[in-house]
Design a protein around this motif. Structure first.
Motif, PDB file in Angstrom:
ATOM      1  N   VAL A 108       0.844  -1.193   0.000  1.00  0.00           N
ATOM      2  CA  VAL A 108       0.000   0.000   0.000  1.00  0.00           C
ATOM      3  C   VAL A 108       0.880   1.244   0.000  1.00  0.00           C
ATOM      4  O   VAL A 108       1.732   1.420   0.881  1.00  0.00           O
ATOM      5  CB  VAL A 108      -0.937   0.031   1.220  1.00  0.00           C
ATOM      6  N   LEU A 109       0.675   2.093  -0.993  1.00  0.00           N
ATOM      7  CA  LEU A 109       1.363   3.378  -1.097  1.00  0.00           C
ATOM      8  C   LEU A 109       0.366   4.502  -0.863  1.00  0.00           C
ATOM      9  O   LEU A 109      -0.814   4.377  -1.221  1.00  0.00           O
ATOM     10  CB  LEU A 109       1.992   3.541  -2.481  1.00  0.00           C
ATOM     11  N   GLU A 110       0.843   5.585  -0.295  1.00  0.00           N
ATOM     12  CA  GLU A 110       0.016   6.774  -0.095  1.00  0.00           C
ATOM     13  C   GLU A 110       0.750   7.997  -0.622  1.00  0.00           C
ATOM     14  O   GLU A 110       1.951   8.154  -0.385  1.00  0.00           O
ATOM     15  CB  GLU A 110      -0.306   6.960   1.392  1.00  0.00           C
ATOM     16  N   ILE A 111       0.045   8.834  -1.331  1.00  0.00           N
ATOM     17  CA  ILE A 111       0.550  10.152  -1.712  1.00  0.00           C
ATOM     18  C   ILE A 111      -0.266  11.154  -0.912  1.00  0.00           C
ATOM     19  O   ILE A 111      -1.463  11.348  -1.162  1.00  0.00           O
ATOM     20  CB  ILE A 111       0.398  10.401  -3.221  1.00  0.00           C
ATOM     21  N   ASP A 112       0.367  11.759   0.100  1.00  0.00           N
ATOM     22  CA  ASP A 112      -0.404  12.585   1.035  1.00  0.00           C
ATOM     23  C   ASP A 112      -0.696  13.970   0.447  1.00  0.00           C
ATOM     24  O   ASP A 112      -0.332  14.276  -0.694  1.00  0.00           O
ATOM     25  CB  ASP A 112       0.292  12.654   2.395  1.00  0.00           C
ATOM     26  N   ASP A 113      -1.345  14.798   1.241  1.00  0.00           N
ATOM     27  CA  ASP A 113      -1.776  16.111   0.748  1.00  0.00           C
ATOM     28  C   ASP A 113      -0.612  17.035   0.415  1.00  0.00           C
ATOM     29  O   ASP A 113      -0.769  18.011  -0.333  1.00  0.00           O
ATOM     30  CB  ASP A 113      -2.682  16.778   1.785  1.00  0.00           C
ATOM     31  N   SER A 114       0.571  16.745   0.963  1.00  0.00           N
ATOM     32  CA  SER A 114       1.753  17.551   0.646  1.00  0.00           C
ATOM     33  C   SER A 114       2.580  16.918  -0.473  1.00  0.00           C
ATOM     34  O   SER A 114       3.715  17.325  -0.718  1.00  0.00           O
ATOM     35  CB  SER A 114       2.616  17.737   1.896  1.00  0.00           C
ATOM     36  N   SER A 126       6.243  12.605  -8.275  1.00  0.00           N
ATOM     37  CA  SER A 126       6.352  13.091  -9.647  1.00  0.00           C
ATOM     38  C   SER A 126       5.642  12.181 -10.641  1.00  0.00           C
ATOM     39  O   SER A 126       4.945  12.664 -11.534  1.00  0.00           O
ATOM     40  CB  SER A 126       7.830  13.230 -10.041  1.00  0.00           C
ATOM     41  N   ALA A 127       5.804  10.853 -10.486  1.00  0.00           N
ATOM     42  CA  ALA A 127       5.204   9.945 -11.469  1.00  0.00           C
ATOM     43  C   ALA A 127       5.070   8.549 -10.874  1.00  0.00           C
ATOM     44  O   ALA A 127       5.816   8.157  -9.964  1.00  0.00           O
ATOM     45  CB  ALA A 127       6.046   9.894 -12.743  1.00  0.00           C
ATOM     46  N   PHE A 128       4.110   7.801 -11.418  1.00  0.00           N
ATOM     47  CA  PHE A 128       3.892   6.400 -11.038  1.00  0.00           C
ATOM     48  C   PHE A 128       3.768   5.583 -12.310  1.00  0.00           C
ATOM     49  O   PHE A 128       2.996   5.932 -13.214  1.00  0.00           O
ATOM     50  CB  PHE A 128       2.626   6.265 -10.186  1.00  0.00           C
ATOM     51  N   ASN A 129       4.536   4.498 -12.387  1.00  0.00           N
ATOM     52  CA  ASN A 129       4.536   3.661 -13.587  1.00  0.00           C
ATOM     53  C   ASN A 129       4.278   2.218 -13.177  1.00  0.00           C
ATOM     54  O   ASN A 129       4.969   1.684 -12.303  1.00  0.00           O
ATOM     55  CB  ASN A 129       5.879   3.783 -14.316  1.00  0.00           C
ATOM     56  N   ASP A 130       3.298   1.584 -13.798  1.00  0.00           N
ATOM     57  CA  ASP A 130       2.889   0.216 -13.459  1.00  0.00           C
ATOM     58  C   ASP A 130       2.843  -0.586 -14.748  1.00  0.00           C
ATOM     59  O   ASP A 130       1.964  -0.380 -15.591  1.00  0.00           O
ATOM     60  CB  ASP A 130       1.522   0.250 -12.777  1.00  0.00           C
ATOM     61  N   THR A 131       3.804  -1.491 -14.928  1.00  0.00           N
ATOM     62  CA  THR A 131       3.900  -2.262 -16.162  1.00  0.00           C
ATOM     63  C   THR A 131       4.130  -3.737 -15.829  1.00  0.00           C
ATOM     64  O   THR A 131       4.259  -4.127 -14.667  1.00  0.00           O
ATOM     65  CB  THR A 131       5.066  -1.767 -17.038  1.00  0.00           C
ATOM     66  N   ASN A 171       6.519  -7.197 -17.256  1.00  0.00           N
ATOM     67  CA  ASN A 171       7.586  -7.693 -18.123  1.00  0.00           C
ATOM     68  C   ASN A 171       7.587  -9.217 -18.077  1.00  0.00           C
ATOM     69  O   ASN A 171       6.641  -9.828 -17.555  1.00  0.00           O
ATOM     70  CB  ASN A 171       8.940  -7.095 -17.724  1.00  0.00           C
ATOM     71  N   GLN A 172       8.624  -9.840 -18.594  1.00  0.00           N
ATOM     72  CA  GLN A 172       8.631 -11.301 -18.720  1.00  0.00           C
ATOM     73  C   GLN A 172       8.624 -12.021 -17.376  1.00  0.00           C
ATOM     74  O   GLN A 172       8.196 -13.176 -17.296  1.00  0.00           O
ATOM     75  CB  GLN A 172       9.856 -11.743 -19.524  1.00  0.00           C
ATOM     76  N   ILE A 173       9.086 -11.369 -16.323  1.00  0.00           N
ATOM     77  CA  ILE A 173       9.169 -12.061 -15.042  1.00  0.00           C
ATOM     78  C   ILE A 173       8.073 -11.653 -14.072  1.00  0.00           C
ATOM     79  O   ILE A 173       7.872 -12.316 -13.050  1.00  0.00           O
ATOM     80  CB  ILE A 173      10.548 -11.850 -14.381  1.00  0.00           C
ATOM     81  N   GLY A 174       7.340 -10.567 -14.369  1.00  0.00           N
ATOM     82  CA  GLY A 174       6.263 -10.173 -13.485  1.00  0.00           C
ATOM     83  C   GLY A 174       5.956  -8.694 -13.559  1.00  0.00           C
ATOM     84  O   GLY A 174       6.419  -7.968 -14.449  1.00  0.00           O
ATOM     85  N   ARG A 175       5.196  -8.234 -12.613  1.00  0.00           N
ATOM     86  CA  ARG A 175       4.781  -6.843 -12.547  1.00  0.00           C
ATOM     87  C   ARG A 175       5.940  -5.953 -12.101  1.00  0.00           C
ATOM     88  O   ARG A 175       6.770  -6.359 -11.287  1.00  0.00           O
ATOM     89  CB  ARG A 175       3.620  -6.713 -11.563  1.00  0.00           C
ATOM     90  N   LYS A 176       5.993  -4.730 -12.622  1.00  0.00           N
ATOM     91  CA  LYS A 176       7.066  -3.791 -12.283  1.00  0.00           C
ATOM     92  C   LYS A 176       6.441  -2.446 -11.916  1.00  0.00           C
ATOM     93  O   LYS A 176       5.692  -1.854 -12.692  1.00  0.00           O
ATOM     94  CB  LYS A 176       8.028  -3.620 -13.467  1.00  0.00           C
ATOM     95  N   ILE A 177       6.768  -1.962 -10.695  1.00  0.00           N
ATOM     96  CA  ILE A 177       6.284  -0.677 -10.204  1.00  0.00           C
ATOM     97  C   ILE A 177       7.461   0.288 -10.109  1.00  0.00           C
ATOM     98  O   ILE A 177       8.520  -0.066  -9.591  1.00  0.00           O
ATOM     99  CB  ILE A 177       5.624  -0.814  -8.818  1.00  0.00           C
ATOM    100  N   GLU A 178       7.275   1.502 -10.596  1.00  0.00           N
ATOM    101  CA  GLU A 178       8.278   2.554 -10.464  1.00  0.00           C
ATOM    102  C   GLU A 178       7.604   3.815  -9.927  1.00  0.00           C
ATOM    103  O   GLU A 178       6.601   4.266 -10.482  1.00  0.00           O
ATOM    104  CB  GLU A 178       8.946   2.859 -11.803  1.00  0.00           C
ATOM    105  N   ILE A 179       8.146   4.367  -8.845  1.00  0.00           N
ATOM    106  CA  ILE A 179       7.627   5.598  -8.257  1.00  0.00           C
ATOM    107  C   ILE A 179       8.717   6.660  -8.326  1.00  0.00           C
ATOM    108  O   ILE A 179       9.816   6.458  -7.784  1.00  0.00           O
ATOM    109  CB  ILE A 179       7.182   5.394  -6.799  1.00  0.00           C
ATOM    110  N   VAL A 183      14.499  10.878  -7.727  1.00  0.00           N
ATOM    111  CA  VAL A 183      14.671   9.564  -7.097  1.00  0.00           C
ATOM    112  C   VAL A 183      13.594   8.632  -7.625  1.00  0.00           C
ATOM    113  O   VAL A 183      12.393   8.935  -7.535  1.00  0.00           O
ATOM    114  CB  VAL A 183      14.572   9.666  -5.563  1.00  0.00           C
ATOM    115  N   VAL A 184      14.024   7.485  -8.161  1.00  0.00           N
ATOM    116  CA  VAL A 184      13.086   6.486  -8.680  1.00  0.00           C
ATOM    117  C   VAL A 184      13.227   5.215  -7.838  1.00  0.00           C
ATOM    118  O   VAL A 184      14.317   4.642  -7.739  1.00  0.00           O
ATOM    119  CB  VAL A 184      13.343   6.170 -10.167  1.00  0.00           C
ATOM    120  N   SER A 185      12.119   4.793  -7.239  1.00  0.00           N
ATOM    121  CA  SER A 185      12.079   3.554  -6.451  1.00  0.00           C
ATOM    122  C   SER A 185      11.505   2.444  -7.322  1.00  0.00           C
ATOM    123  O   SER A 185      10.416   2.588  -7.890  1.00  0.00           O
ATOM    124  CB  SER A 185      11.219   3.745  -5.204  1.00  0.00           C
ATOM    125  N   HIS A 186      12.228   1.336  -7.420  1.00  0.00           N
ATOM    126  CA  HIS A 186      11.848   0.220  -8.288  1.00  0.00           C
ATOM    127  C   HIS A 186      11.379  -0.970  -7.452  1.00  0.00           C
ATOM    128  O   HIS A 186      12.044  -1.350  -6.474  1.00  0.00           O
ATOM    129  CB  HIS A 186      13.032  -0.215  -9.150  1.00  0.00           C
TER     130      HIS A 186
END
Length: 708
Positions: A14-20, A80-85, A87-95, A106-109
């Motif tokens: 579970v991720l949250e993007i708060d009011d700030s 800044s951005a959220f990416n949900d894709t 690939n061949q091994i499974g789901r990939k999330i990038e924040i 900063v990109v969290s994988h």
């Protein structure tokens, strides 16, 4: 405020993007989030997705001491951005997050793996500004609230598990309560924070000299398991402490405080953290390690060695002890071939006329030891149906190696304060130097081309410390550059020689990490030369490695009885047999038992590569009187049992997943077994009697077809 709820492969994230616009990681578990457990006087303030510390920026807030919390610009990053894709091994999330002040991106994988409750995580930082910035710390994984499930106080319900490691005492798994670690709550349910941190770190090039880079948090109240491994072959750090009324876990590679690491980022320059694996389970300890085992199999390079599991003979342990000659090798080759070994490895000393320790590094055969050349011996090995191998320690040069001053300058070695780094009469080569890599390539090419070498025992027996100043922003940066260059070099070797088998050895198991083991197909588990102690290391090895990558010595000794030979063999028979001992000189009974053990091993090795480990008696300590390791397959399992010096001759082994089932139990090694054993269906236990001290048995348990 926005929420991103993910349920993938049994993982609730579970991720949250708060009011700030700050991004929080609220939850990572095998159990769904209970919103009530997030309440504290500061809400989710401390649930940062990532921690980033750069030089010259204030760290506001609580008394953090050396904790990696409230980092800057970590505490000012904005979504800044959220990416949900996929690939061949499974789901990939990038924040993606951005700090306005430093213009740091900063990109969290988060890489999921289909069907496995484990995520691989890492962080990438890019300087998007116009001024250089210096990184001092970067988390690869950051989770706050690891205690929040259940109602009991955290001191009562949580266990922190640490995998201690040491030369000849590898893979020692220990569990601690929070009070035992100095993290006791003074007032449960009352907000507090402390300066106390419990951490496990490695500093240097021996990645596992004190700890295997892994750990686990067990919540006994709700039966949840959070486990991790740091996939790095050098300096790393993980820590647990409190903040804002919660407990947090953070994983990272090198850091400035612990390992003298910092990294300067010029404008548009990026840095990628070390990778980690984090998994969850609510099915039990064995099941948690099973998920990690499946993940480890998924990430490693494909190699026929892990598919075929040939038996290795190595002439070192309780055999030639690093003093090989052609005359000594020929009878050993005959005996190893007769026993059914697939590899024959000539260990240390083959390259030196005299003392081989401080002359190491040139890698040319000694004509005093091999008058007709090494190829005579390697050809003979192949003629006996085995693949020849040799010992190397490619990262070092002895101080008396002829190449040290004649061919290599200071730029090729680790340097600190303008001086070469010594350890145990050896220099550390720097693989970030192109000349060093080319030299190492030439050694591998020559061994494969001129001697037909198909197996290399790649050893490593020094610790060069915090790193090197050559071409680096810090000593730790120099070490990281070397380690990443070494892995890149190793990848190149396997591209050229995909069938080459390389064993990872570092004074036994002192670099037992999954940056290495995602490349190497097999790992030496120990230099332990007492088979009575080795059973504990063998039983625990699947905590740190897949069973088919865990090489365990078996070395029958002169003048010992048949039970000693059997004990020795069973040490290795559920993992990888690293056969040694004077096979050409032991008595006929011992020789027959070795041959029988290898024959039985060959009949079950097809199962080892897919089986998952279990521990009927729990993980082992050296003081244990009884030791056990099991491997679970679809319709049967294997169970090794060792007896040391207990007061009683009988033991009961719980096998919970077979409780209430009809099974057939057979002792598959040794064939002379006359000991009693009995399956107890109602209790799900196997009762075994072993009447002699230091004896062992290997069982196969087949499940009744009606139970499927």
């Amino acid at each position: 405020m926005r929420r991103i709820d993910i349920f993938e492969n049994g993982i609730y994230l579970v991720l949250e993007i708060d009011d700030s616009e700050q991004v929080k990681l609220l939850h990572f578990s095998a159990l769904p989030l209970d919103e009530d457990k997030l309440s504290s006087q500061n809400g989710t303030f401390g649930f940062n997705l990532v921690e980033v510390q750069m030089s010259g920026i204030n760290r506001p807030g609580e008394r953090h001491g050396n904790k990696y919390v409230v980092t800057a610009p970590g505490c000012t990053l904005k979504f800044s951005a959220f990416n949900d894709t996929c690939n061949q091994i499974g789901r990939k999330i990038e924040i993606t997050q951005l700090d306005d002040g430093t213009k740091t991106e900063v990109v969290s994988h988060f890489q999921f793996f289909n069907g496995i409750s484990v995520v691989r995580t890492w962080t990438e930082v890019t300087n998007k500004g116009e001024a250089p910035q210096t990184l001092e710390y970067l988390s690869s994984f950051c989770l706050t609230g690891i205690e929040k499930e259940g109602l009991k106080p955290q001191d009562e319900k949580l266990e922190i598990c640490v995998c201690h490691n040491s030369w000849q005492r590898e893979v020692q798994w220990k569990s601690y309560t929070l009070p035992q670690l100095g993290l006791e709550q003074s007032q449960p349910k009352v907000y507090q924070h402390s300066s106390k941190v419990f951490s496990c770190s490695n500093v240097g090039n021996w990645s596992a000299k004190e700890y295997i880079p892994m750990g686990m948090v067990i919540n006994r109240e709700v039966n949840s398991f959070l486990f991790w491994q740091i996939e790095h072959n050098g300096s790393w750090h993980w820590e647990i402490s409190d903040r804002e009324g919660f407990l947090y876990l953070q994983l990272s590679g090198p850091s400035e405080i612990e390992s003298h690491w910092c990294k300067k980022l010029k404008p548009n320059q990026s840095f990628v953290s070390v990778q980690c694996a984090v998994g969850v389970s609510c099915a039990g300890f064995d099941e948690a390690i099973g998920e990690l085992t499946k993940y480890r199999r998924k990430i490693r390079c494909k190699n026929r060695d892990n598919e075929q599991l040939p038996v290795i003979f190595n002439d070192y342990m309780n055999c030639l002890w690093g003093d090989p000659t052609a005359e000594k090798e020929f009878p050993l080759i005959d005996a190893a071939s007769k026993a059914g070994c697939g590899y024959f490895c000539i260990d240390a000393g083959w390259y030196a006329d005299g003392g081989w320790w401080d002359e190491v590094g040139q890698w040319e055969e000694s004509r005093r030891r091999f008058p007709n050349g090494l190829k005579e011996v390697t050809d003979y090995i192949r003629s006996k149906g085995m693949i020849p191998g040799v010992w190397l320690e490619i990262e070092v040069m002895g101080i008396n190696c002829p190449l040290v001053d004649a061919d290599f300058g200071d730029e090729s070695f680790f340097m600190r304060h303008g001086k070469r780094v010594y350890d145990r009469s050896r220099f550390q080569l720097d693989f970030s130097n192109e000349k060093v890599r080319k030299f190492a390539d030439s050694v591998i090419d020559r061994l494969v081309r001129d001697y037909g070498i198909g197996y290399i025992k790649m050893d490593y027996n020094i610790e060069p410390g915090i790193g090197t100043e050559n071409n680096a922003d810090s000593f730790g940066d120099g070490l990281l550059n070397h380690e990443r260059a070494y892995i890149s070099w190793l990848d190149g070797v396997f591209r050229r020689y995909p069938d080459l088998i390389i064993e990872n050895c570092s004074s036994g198991g002192l670099r037992m990490d999954y940056m290495m083991m995602s490349r190497y197909s097999i790992q030496s588990t120990s230099d332990q030369d007492d088979y009575r102690k080795y059973c504990t290391i063998a039983a625990n090895a699947p905590l740190a490695l897949t069973p088919e990558q865990a090489a365990v010595w078996s070395f029958p000794m002169y003048g010992e009885d048949k039970e000693a030979v059997v004990f020795n063999m069973i040490n290795a028979m559920l993992l990888r047999i690293h056969q040694s001992g004077h096979l050409a000189n032991i008595d006929e009974q011992s020789s027959e038992l070795v041959n029988e053990g290898i024959k039985v091993y060959k009949s079950i090795r097809k199962d080892i590569k897919n089986a998952l480990p279990f521990w009927s008696l729990g993980v082992s300590s050296f003081s244990d009187e009884w030791v056990s390791l099991g491997l679970r397959c679809e319709k049967y399992c294997y169970l090794a049992l060792w007896r040391r010096m207990p007061q009683k001759d009988a033991v009961s082994l719980p096998i919970s997943f077979l409780k209430g089932k009809n099974v057939r139990v057979s002792c598959i090694y040794p064939s002379f077994n006359e000991e009693k054993f009995q399956w107890n269906k109602a209790s799900g236990t196997l009762s075994v009697t072993l009447s002699k001290p230091y004896s062992a048995r290997l069982f196969k348990i087949t499940y009744d077809e009606d139970d499927f």
